[in-house]
Design a protein around this motif. Sequence first.
Motif, PDB file in Angstrom:
ATOM      1  N   ILE A   9       0.816  -1.211   0.000  1.00 32.24           N
ATOM      2  CA  ILE A   9       0.000   0.000   0.000  1.00 32.24           C
ATOM      3  C   ILE A   9       0.850   1.261   0.000  1.00 32.24           C
ATOM      4  O   ILE A   9       0.312   2.357  -0.170  1.00 32.24           O
ATOM      5  CB  ILE A   9      -0.961   0.025   1.197  1.00 32.24           C
ATOM      6  N   ARG A  11       3.006   1.706  -2.283  1.00 29.64           N
ATOM      7  CA  ARG A  11       3.302   1.976  -3.684  1.00 29.64           C
ATOM      8  C   ARG A  11       2.346   3.038  -4.187  1.00 29.64           C
ATOM      9  O   ARG A  11       1.166   2.808  -4.322  1.00 29.64           O
ATOM     10  CB  ARG A  11       3.129   0.711  -4.520  1.00 29.64           C
ATOM     11  N   THR A  12       2.878   4.186  -4.437  1.00 27.43           N
ATOM     12  CA  THR A  12       2.064   5.243  -5.014  1.00 27.43           C
ATOM     13  C   THR A  12       2.526   5.475  -6.429  1.00 27.43           C
ATOM     14  O   THR A  12       3.476   4.860  -6.884  1.00 27.43           O
ATOM     15  CB  THR A  12       2.208   6.546  -4.209  1.00 27.43           C
ATOM     16  N   PHE A 242       1.065  -6.741  -8.578  1.00 28.68           N
ATOM     17  CA  PHE A 242       0.298  -5.549  -8.210  1.00 28.68           C
ATOM     18  C   PHE A 242       0.161  -4.661  -9.429  1.00 28.68           C
ATOM     19  O   PHE A 242       1.072  -4.570 -10.247  1.00 28.68           O
ATOM     20  CB  PHE A 242       1.033  -4.803  -7.079  1.00 28.68           C
ATOM     21  N   GLU A 243      -1.012  -4.021  -9.565  1.00 34.15           N
ATOM     22  CA  GLU A 243      -1.227  -3.082 -10.658  1.00 34.15           C
ATOM     23  C   GLU A 243      -1.853  -1.796 -10.128  1.00 34.15           C
ATOM     24  O   GLU A 243      -2.602  -1.811  -9.146  1.00 34.15           O
ATOM     25  CB  GLU A 243      -2.141  -3.687 -11.728  1.00 34.15           C
ATOM     26  N   MET A 244      -1.532  -0.710 -10.783  1.00 28.64           N
ATOM     27  CA  MET A 244      -2.061   0.584 -10.397  1.00 28.64           C
ATOM     28  C   MET A 244      -2.522   1.346 -11.629  1.00 28.64           C
ATOM     29  O   MET A 244      -1.780   1.475 -12.601  1.00 28.64           O
ATOM     30  CB  MET A 244      -0.984   1.399  -9.668  1.00 28.64           C
ATOM     31  N   TYR A 246      -4.160   5.091 -12.992  1.00 30.19           N
ATOM     32  CA  TYR A 246      -4.312   6.484 -12.573  1.00 30.19           C
ATOM     33  C   TYR A 246      -4.307   7.399 -13.780  1.00 30.19           C
ATOM     34  O   TYR A 246      -3.937   6.997 -14.896  1.00 30.19           O
ATOM     35  CB  TYR A 246      -3.209   6.901 -11.599  1.00 30.19           C
ATOM     36  N   LEU A 257      -7.089   7.140  -8.676  1.00 27.28           N
ATOM     37  CA  LEU A 257      -6.250   5.966  -8.454  1.00 27.28           C
ATOM     38  C   LEU A 257      -7.079   4.685  -8.361  1.00 27.28           C
ATOM     39  O   LEU A 257      -8.169   4.688  -7.792  1.00 27.28           O
ATOM     40  CB  LEU A 257      -5.466   6.107  -7.149  1.00 27.28           C
ATOM     41  N   LEU A 259      -5.920   0.862  -7.102  1.00 24.30           N
ATOM     42  CA  LEU A 259      -4.840   0.018  -6.592  1.00 24.30           C
ATOM     43  C   LEU A 259      -5.347  -1.418  -6.581  1.00 24.30           C
ATOM     44  O   LEU A 259      -6.211  -1.773  -5.772  1.00 24.30           O
ATOM     45  CB  LEU A 259      -4.438   0.462  -5.186  1.00 24.30           C
ATOM     46  N   ASP A 260      -4.823  -2.237  -7.474  1.00 25.58           N
ATOM     47  CA  ASP A 260      -5.346  -3.577  -7.726  1.00 25.58           C
ATOM     48  C   ASP A 260      -4.406  -4.643  -7.163  1.00 25.58           C
ATOM     49  O   ASP A 260      -3.309  -4.839  -7.668  1.00 25.58           O
ATOM     50  CB  ASP A 260      -5.545  -3.767  -9.233  1.00 25.58           C
ATOM     51  N   TYR A 261      -4.860  -5.339  -6.102  1.00 27.73           N
ATOM     52  CA  TYR A 261      -4.082  -6.401  -5.479  1.00 27.73           C
ATOM     53  C   TYR A 261      -4.626  -7.776  -5.863  1.00 27.73           C
ATOM     54  O   TYR A 261      -4.587  -8.709  -5.082  1.00 27.73           O
ATOM     55  CB  TYR A 261      -4.114  -6.246  -3.963  1.00 27.73           C
ATOM     56  N   GLU A 265      -9.423  -4.589  -4.586  1.00 30.28           N
ATOM     57  CA  GLU A 265      -9.124  -3.360  -5.309  1.00 30.28           C
ATOM     58  C   GLU A 265      -9.518  -2.166  -4.456  1.00 30.28           C
ATOM     59  O   GLU A 265     -10.626  -2.107  -3.935  1.00 30.28           O
ATOM     60  CB  GLU A 265      -9.906  -3.332  -6.630  1.00 30.28           C
TER      61      GLU A 265
END
Length: 281
Positions: A9, A11-12, A242-244, A246, A257, A259-261, A265
């Motif tokens: 979490i 990871r921005t 992990f995927e993000m 934005y 944003l 944030l896909d785990y 999500e």
Amino acid sequence: MKKARKMPITRTISIVVFLSAIASVSTAAAIGADLQMHRAVYDLSLGRSQPVSDVAGIEGRMVVEWRGGVACGGYTSTQRVVTHVTGGDDASVSNDVRLSTWEAADGDEFRFTRTEYLNGQLIETESGFARRDAAKGKTTVEREGEAPIEMSGDVLFPVAHGLALMAAAEAGKQIFTAPLFDGTEETENPTNAFIGKALAVPRAVAEAAVVTGEGARLADMKAWPVRLSYFDGDNLEGLPDFEMGYLLFPNGVSAALVLDYSDVEMVGELTELHYFEPGSC
């Protein structure tokens, strides 16, 4: 042996905040002229979850701050993510992760400190630094009490990674690939980004944030849709860890944003944005 991956979490977005003597210097200079140091606040909530995740709800906030410049000798970032997660049995867990980093203006040195609290109790803290040796074609990571780890010489640190991604977007490229080390994992992660064409941002997104300081209005700019995937270096043929997703604005601000785990999500809405004065360290 690589330590077990936690929900990353911290990871921005790889927000672009500096000029660096890396590939395409002229492009970097043109891009950097429009970038602004800033603090962004995102309200986090549950987007979707699969039954296997046992997550019924998420509430939280993420604060990301970028400062620095060439005159400062480098760039600093502070990130804090606080989440309150409710399970299917109504049990809840509070998590507080804090990450502070500094990256040299030439992109060759990186320092990081990470702490994590669970239900108010400190459960982990670590710090270290990474340095690139261009002559030897390698990058070395050192953490207190641990043996040094060697990575490839072409690994990028967060702001250099973001700058290269922005240069790719400006050039009209749809795919950007590069190894990244950001201090949240033991070693580097291969990354792959899909970049869409710049588009007008929905009014609800552009006007959702309370903006302070002198800076460009988000409603006056177009943004690139970005989907950034992080892979385990030992499992390049599999799905990303992990995927993000934005929206990336030309001045380095990001919004909308996702944030896909995989099984959970989180979505992040930009609610506050403060622009710092140029050159403030």
